[in-house]
Design a protein around this motif. Structure first.
Motif, PDB file in Angstrom:
ATOM      1  N   GLY A 262      -9.158  -1.018 -14.102  1.00 43.16           N
ATOM      2  CA  GLY A 262      -8.562  -1.598 -15.302  1.00 43.16           C
ATOM      3  C   GLY A 262      -7.164  -2.133 -15.088  1.00 43.16           C
ATOM      4  O   GLY A 262      -6.654  -2.904 -15.914  1.00 43.16           O
ATOM      5  N   ARG A 263      -6.521  -1.762 -13.976  1.00 41.81           N
ATOM      6  CA  ARG A 263      -5.133  -2.218 -13.741  1.00 41.81           C
ATOM      7  C   ARG A 263      -5.064  -3.701 -13.421  1.00 41.81           C
ATOM      8  O   ARG A 263      -4.114  -4.379 -13.774  1.00 41.81           O
ATOM      9  CB  ARG A 263      -4.499  -1.432 -12.600  1.00 41.81           C
ATOM     10  CG  ARG A 263      -3.825  -0.127 -12.995  1.00 41.81           C
ATOM     11  CD  ARG A 263      -4.798   0.881 -13.490  1.00 41.81           C
ATOM     12  NE  ARG A 263      -4.216   2.222 -13.560  1.00 41.81           N
ATOM     13  CZ  ARG A 263      -4.931   3.315 -13.813  1.00 41.81           C
ATOM     14  NH1 ARG A 263      -6.248   3.214 -14.009  1.00 41.81           N
ATOM     15  NH2 ARG A 263      -4.355   4.500 -13.880  1.00 41.81           N
ATOM     16  N   VAL A 264      -6.078  -4.218 -12.731  1.00 43.76           N
ATOM     17  CA  VAL A 264      -6.072  -5.641 -12.380  1.00 43.76           C
ATOM     18  C   VAL A 264      -6.033  -6.493 -13.642  1.00 43.76           C
ATOM     19  O   VAL A 264      -5.290  -7.475 -13.729  1.00 43.76           O
ATOM     20  CB  VAL A 264      -7.288  -6.000 -11.516  1.00 43.76           C
ATOM     21  CG1 VAL A 264      -7.402  -7.515 -11.339  1.00 43.76           C
ATOM     22  CG2 VAL A 264      -7.184  -5.329 -10.145  1.00 43.76           C
ATOM     23  N   ALA A 265      -6.831  -6.124 -14.646  1.00 43.72           N
ATOM     24  CA  ALA A 265      -6.858  -6.893 -15.893  1.00 43.72           C
ATOM     25  C   ALA A 265      -5.512  -6.856 -16.604  1.00 43.72           C
ATOM     26  O   ALA A 265      -5.043  -7.884 -17.124  1.00 43.72           O
ATOM     27  CB  ALA A 265      -7.958  -6.352 -16.811  1.00 43.72           C
ATOM     28  N   LEU A 266      -4.870  -5.684 -16.629  1.00 41.99           N
ATOM     29  CA  LEU A 266      -3.551  -5.580 -17.255  1.00 41.99           C
ATOM     30  C   LEU A 266      -2.524  -6.432 -16.517  1.00 41.99           C
ATOM     31  O   LEU A 266      -1.726  -7.157 -17.137  1.00 41.99           O
ATOM     32  CB  LEU A 266      -3.092  -4.123 -17.268  1.00 41.99           C
ATOM     33  CG  LEU A 266      -3.728  -3.189 -18.302  1.00 41.99           C
ATOM     34  CD1 LEU A 266      -3.200  -1.774 -18.120  1.00 41.99           C
ATOM     35  CD2 LEU A 266      -3.440  -3.674 -19.722  1.00 41.99           C
ATOM     36  N   MET A 267      -2.524  -6.346 -15.180  1.00 44.45           N
ATOM     37  CA  MET A 267      -1.580  -7.126 -14.387  1.00 44.45           C
ATOM     38  C   MET A 267      -1.851  -8.620 -14.540  1.00 44.45           C
ATOM     39  O   MET A 267      -0.924  -9.430 -14.618  1.00 44.45           O
ATOM     40  CB  MET A 267      -1.665  -6.694 -12.919  1.00 44.45           C
ATOM     41  CG  MET A 267      -1.215  -5.259 -12.694  1.00 44.45           C
ATOM     42  SD  MET A 267      -1.682  -4.595 -11.072  1.00 44.45           S
ATOM     43  CE  MET A 267      -0.560  -5.500 -10.032  1.00 44.45           C
ATOM     44  N   TRP A 268      -3.127  -8.995 -14.586  1.00 38.14           N
ATOM     45  CA  TRP A 268      -3.516 -10.404 -14.763  1.00 38.14           C
ATOM     46  C   TRP A 268      -2.939 -10.940 -16.058  1.00 38.14           C
ATOM     47  O   TRP A 268      -2.361 -12.028 -16.084  1.00 38.14           O
ATOM     48  CB  TRP A 268      -5.035 -10.493 -14.762  1.00 38.14           C
ATOM     49  CG  TRP A 268      -5.597 -11.886 -14.745  1.00 38.14           C
ATOM     50  CD1 TRP A 268      -6.044 -12.576 -13.652  1.00 38.14           C
ATOM     51  CD2 TRP A 268      -5.794 -12.761 -15.870  1.00 38.14           C
ATOM     52  NE1 TRP A 268      -6.496 -13.820 -14.019  1.00 38.14           N
ATOM     53  CE2 TRP A 268      -6.363 -13.962 -15.363  1.00 38.14           C
ATOM     54  CE3 TRP A 268      -5.549 -12.650 -17.228  1.00 38.14           C
ATOM     55  CZ2 TRP A 268      -6.680 -15.039 -16.197  1.00 38.14           C
ATOM     56  CZ3 TRP A 268      -5.854 -13.722 -18.065  1.00 38.14           C
ATOM     57  CH2 TRP A 268      -6.413 -14.894 -17.547  1.00 38.14           C
ATOM     58  N   THR A 378       0.569  -4.778  -6.538  1.00 38.64           N
ATOM     59  CA  THR A 378      -0.831  -4.856  -6.127  1.00 38.64           C
ATOM     60  C   THR A 378      -1.076  -4.039  -4.870  1.00 38.64           C
ATOM     61  O   THR A 378      -2.054  -3.279  -4.783  1.00 38.64           O
ATOM     62  CB  THR A 378      -1.240  -6.319  -5.890  1.00 38.64           C
ATOM     63  OG1 THR A 378      -1.008  -7.078  -7.077  1.00 38.64           O
ATOM     64  CG2 THR A 378      -2.706  -6.421  -5.522  1.00 38.64           C
ATOM     65  N   ALA A 379      -0.199  -4.168  -3.888  1.00 40.16           N
ATOM     66  CA  ALA A 379      -0.343  -3.379  -2.663  1.00 40.16           C
ATOM     67  C   ALA A 379      -0.056  -1.904  -2.921  1.00 40.16           C
ATOM     68  O   ALA A 379      -0.710  -1.021  -2.346  1.00 40.16           O
ATOM     69  CB  ALA A 379       0.582  -3.926  -1.580  1.00 40.16           C
ATOM     70  N   ASP A 380       0.927  -1.594  -3.774  1.00 41.81           N
ATOM     71  CA  ASP A 380       1.233  -0.207  -4.112  1.00 41.81           C
ATOM     72  C   ASP A 380       0.046   0.484  -4.771  1.00 41.81           C
ATOM     73  O   ASP A 380      -0.220   1.663  -4.527  1.00 41.81           O
ATOM     74  CB  ASP A 380       2.422  -0.138  -5.078  1.00 41.81           C
ATOM     75  CG  ASP A 380       3.746  -0.450  -4.404  1.00 41.81           C
ATOM     76  OD1 ASP A 380       3.804  -0.410  -3.163  1.00 41.81           O
ATOM     77  OD2 ASP A 380       4.721  -0.728  -5.122  1.00 41.81           O
ATOM     78  N   TYR A 381      -0.663  -0.249  -5.619  1.00 39.82           N
ATOM     79  CA  TYR A 381      -1.760   0.345  -6.375  1.00 39.82           C
ATOM     80  C   TYR A 381      -3.071   0.387  -5.596  1.00 39.82           C
ATOM     81  O   TYR A 381      -3.846   1.342  -5.725  1.00 39.82           O
ATOM     82  CB  TYR A 381      -1.987  -0.436  -7.671  1.00 39.82           C
ATOM     83  CG  TYR A 381      -0.991  -0.148  -8.774  1.00 39.82           C
ATOM     84  CD1 TYR A 381       0.180   0.568  -8.526  1.00 39.82           C
ATOM     85  CD2 TYR A 381      -1.214  -0.594 -10.063  1.00 39.82           C
ATOM     86  CE1 TYR A 381       1.096   0.820  -9.528  1.00 39.82           C
ATOM     87  CE2 TYR A 381      -0.301  -0.342 -11.093  1.00 39.82           C
ATOM     88  CZ  TYR A 381       0.847   0.369 -10.812  1.00 39.82           C
ATOM     89  OH  TYR A 381       1.755   0.617 -11.817  1.00 39.82           O
ATOM     90  N   PHE A 382      -3.344  -0.639  -4.786  1.00 36.33           N
ATOM     91  CA  PHE A 382      -4.678  -0.798  -4.190  1.00 36.33           C
ATOM     92  C   PHE A 382      -4.693  -0.807  -2.669  1.00 36.33           C
ATOM     93  O   PHE A 382      -5.771  -0.927  -2.072  1.00 36.33           O
ATOM     94  CB  PHE A 382      -5.333  -2.085  -4.713  1.00 36.33           C
ATOM     95  CG  PHE A 382      -5.280  -2.225  -6.205  1.00 36.33           C
ATOM     96  CD1 PHE A 382      -5.819  -1.245  -7.023  1.00 36.33           C
ATOM     97  CD2 PHE A 382      -4.670  -3.330  -6.788  1.00 36.33           C
ATOM     98  CE1 PHE A 382      -5.762  -1.360  -8.408  1.00 36.33           C
ATOM     99  CE2 PHE A 382      -4.609  -3.456  -8.168  1.00 36.33           C
ATOM    100  CZ  PHE A 382      -5.157  -2.473  -8.987  1.00 36.33           C
ATOM    101  N   GLY A 383      -3.541  -0.707  -1.992  1.00 37.00           N
ATOM    102  CA  GLY A 383      -3.501  -0.680  -0.540  1.00 37.00           C
ATOM    103  C   GLY A 383      -3.400  -2.055   0.090  1.00 37.00           C
ATOM    104  O   GLY A 383      -3.464  -3.084  -0.593  1.00 37.00           O
ATOM    105  N   GLU A 384      -3.247  -2.076   1.416  1.00 39.80           N
ATOM    106  CA  GLU A 384      -2.985  -3.320   2.140  1.00 39.80           C
ATOM    107  C   GLU A 384      -4.238  -3.985   2.712  1.00 39.80           C
ATOM    108  O   GLU A 384      -4.258  -5.194   2.930  1.00 39.80           O
ATOM    109  CB  GLU A 384      -2.013  -3.058   3.314  1.00 39.80           C
ATOM    110  CG  GLU A 384      -0.622  -2.611   2.902  1.00 39.80           C
ATOM    111  CD  GLU A 384      -0.557  -1.144   2.542  1.00 39.80           C
ATOM    112  OE1 GLU A 384       0.317  -0.774   1.743  1.00 39.80           O
ATOM    113  OE2 GLU A 384      -1.403  -0.365   3.051  1.00 39.80           O
ATOM    114  N   ASN A 385      -5.291  -3.211   2.978  1.00 36.90           N
ATOM    115  CA  ASN A 385      -6.439  -3.764   3.700  1.00 36.90           C
ATOM    116  C   ASN A 385      -7.102  -4.935   2.977  1.00 36.90           C
ATOM    117  O   ASN A 385      -7.565  -5.878   3.605  1.00 36.90           O
ATOM    118  CB  ASN A 385      -7.479  -2.670   3.959  1.00 36.90           C
ATOM    119  CG  ASN A 385      -7.064  -1.750   5.096  1.00 36.90           C
ATOM    120  OD1 ASN A 385      -5.996  -1.918   5.681  1.00 36.90           O
ATOM    121  ND2 ASN A 385      -7.898  -0.776   5.402  1.00 36.90           N
ATOM    122  N   ASN A 386      -7.183  -4.867   1.655  1.00 36.67           N
ATOM    123  CA  ASN A 386      -7.808  -5.927   0.861  1.00 36.67           C
ATOM    124  C   ASN A 386      -6.794  -6.598  -0.056  1.00 36.67           C
ATOM    125  O   ASN A 386      -7.161  -7.136  -1.104  1.00 36.67           O
ATOM    126  CB  ASN A 386      -8.965  -5.344   0.033  1.00 36.67           C
ATOM    127  CG  ASN A 386     -10.034  -4.711   0.893  1.00 36.67           C
ATOM    128  OD1 ASN A 386     -10.711  -5.382   1.661  1.00 36.67           O
ATOM    129  ND2 ASN A 386     -10.171  -3.402   0.792  1.00 36.67           N
TER     130      ASN A 386
END
Length: 461
Positions: A262-268, A378-386
């Protein structure tokens, strides 16, 4: 800048933290790159400066292009809107190709350099406005999006322990890199020389992007700096403070997993609102300044100041976010951007030039600072690989926010500059309210952690 070829592979090991996240440690930046990783800050910064003038200096060339090609003024605003649309549209697919290994970073930069040149070529020689839309809005927009996504994600991968300041510095090149061209396009380019000026600028900027990109290289998946212990507080006080305020993601989220949080939608949504206000300001600050009676040279200076502060502010807010936290700085930026819109309107109506310049600079700071915050979050929340793909999802909000120029023209036509700037300020405040609900997925909130009812030792009594 010299590179060292490695004849043998460097040993590494993988360690796992309490959350199950894997870190690849043991290899230094020189082992992988053949040079210090600071070059993966400097070179992306150069690449970002190479694409900056297409967005930030384009509005400065409005009068000359309108007269030279006999294009309707609305075409100019919609060209910029379509440019932003395609710049954002390419972020997600480019991220997928980058992370899959089918599009190396160097090739992404070369494609971006080609698009940059095609944009200026079409503005200089387009026989019809349709060719300008294709060359500038579509090809240049896609090229800029390719470069932007590659550069921002590159620096975040090489500095996972304190990415805020570095990401902000690189991101800043996207704004203040346009300052010389704002003056060039407003103060020097005219109907007698616009073709060779635009072509010369296109060749120069495409060469900058291509040169910088030729040295790009990604670190291995899960890479972590050899001198920073991922399982214990690092000795470097800067890294330790940054990791305390902005802890690394609890795992490497795939795009689908990131979306489900759900964080991607809020950030978007937040980025769509704030970047829309930023683009609106870029497109209409010249107009409201001229309507207030300020001289054209003064208005150009205000735009240059806005671009300069827009870029330098990204590095400042990135550094501050390493010290005080990404979310806290994001909330402050939304408030600053909203207040600045009311300040620009008030100073223009009062015909107060010093205040107009001050609020232009403040608006530039707020409009620029939002981008490194979301890139680092985005990197803090979901990591660097993707991260290239995950940030591509967030950054795709500019598909909507790009309407800040085109729809801004519609709002100005209906409500005037007063109504448009008031609406822009309110949108910024609303984005800040939505940002209050952001939190790192998978990590328990402090208020949800219950104290042990039996202090150490009592359970053994």
């Amino acid at each position: 800048m010299t590179a060292t070829d490695l004849s043998t592979s460097v040993p590494y090991r993988e360690v796992t933290d309490a959350n199950g996240r894997v870190y690849r440690v043991g290899e230094t930046d020189i082992d992988i790159l053949g040079r210090k990783r600071k070059w993966m800050v400097i070179l992306p910064w150069v690449g970002m400066m190479g694409i900056s003038s297409a967005e930030y200096a384009f509005a400065s060339a409005e009068d000359t292009l309108h007269t030279a090609h006999d294009w309707n003024s609305l075409h100019i605003f919609w060209m910029m809107t379509v440019w932003v649309f395609f710049q954002a549209a390419v972020a997600f697919p480019a991220g997928r190709l980058r992370e899959s290994g089918r599009l190396p970073a160097r090739w992404a930069m070369m494609i971006g350099a080609s698009g940059t040149f095609m944009g200026y070529l079409s503005l200089a020689l387009a026989p019809h406005v349709v060719f300008a839309y294709i060359g500038f809005s579509v090809l240049s927009g896609m090229g800029a999006g390719m470069v932007y996504a590659t550069c921002v994600n590159m620096v975040g991968k090489w500095y996972p322990e304190r990415r805020g300041g570095k990401t902000g510095f690189v991101n800043g090149g996207f704004a203040y890199g346009s300052v010389p061209f704002v003056f060039l396009l407003t103060g020097y380019m005219d109907l007698t020389n616009y073709r060779w000026v635009l072509l010369s600028v296109g060749v120069l900027l495409a060469a900058m992007v291509a040169f910088a990109g030729s040295f790009f290289k990604d670190p291995p998946k899960n890479w972590w700096p050899a001198n920073v212990d991922p399982l214990n507080p690092p000795e470097d006080p800067r890294a330790r403070r940054s990791l305390e305020k902005n802890p690394p993601a609890v795992k490497q989220y795939t795009p689908l997993e990131a979306w489900r949080t759900g964080r991607v939608a809020l950030m978007w949504f937040c980025l769509a609102c704030t970047s829309g206000v930023n683009i609106f300001g870029i497109a209409f600050q010249v107009d409201i300044g001229e309507e207030a009676g300020f001289a054209g040279g003064i208005v150009a200076a205000a735009m240059s100041l806005k671009a300069l502060v827009n870029g330098s502010g990204r590095g400042v807010i990135g550094w501050l976010s390493d010290r005080y936290g990404r979310k806290q700085c994001l909330l402050a930026v939304c408030a600053i951007l909203g207040c600045a819109q009311f300040g620009i309107l008030w100073s223009a109506e009062a015909r107060n030039l010093p205040l107009f310049l001050i609020f232009s600079a403040i608006s530039g700071f707020g409009g620029g600072a939002i981008f490194p915050m979301f890139a680092a979050l985005t990197a803090d929340y979901f990591g660097e690989n993707n991260n290239a793909t995950n940030y591509g999802m967030v950054y795709s909000s500019k598909l909507v926010s790009g309407l800040g120029a085109g729809m801004g023209a519609v709002v100005v036509g209906a409500w005037g500059h007063s109504g448009a700037f008031v609406l822009a300020g309110c949108i910024s405040f609303f984005a800040g309210f939505i940002a209050l609900f952001l939190s790192q997925p998978g990590r328990p909130k402090s208020r949800d952690i219950q104290p042990n009812p039996q202090p150490l030792g009592e359970e053994m009594a």
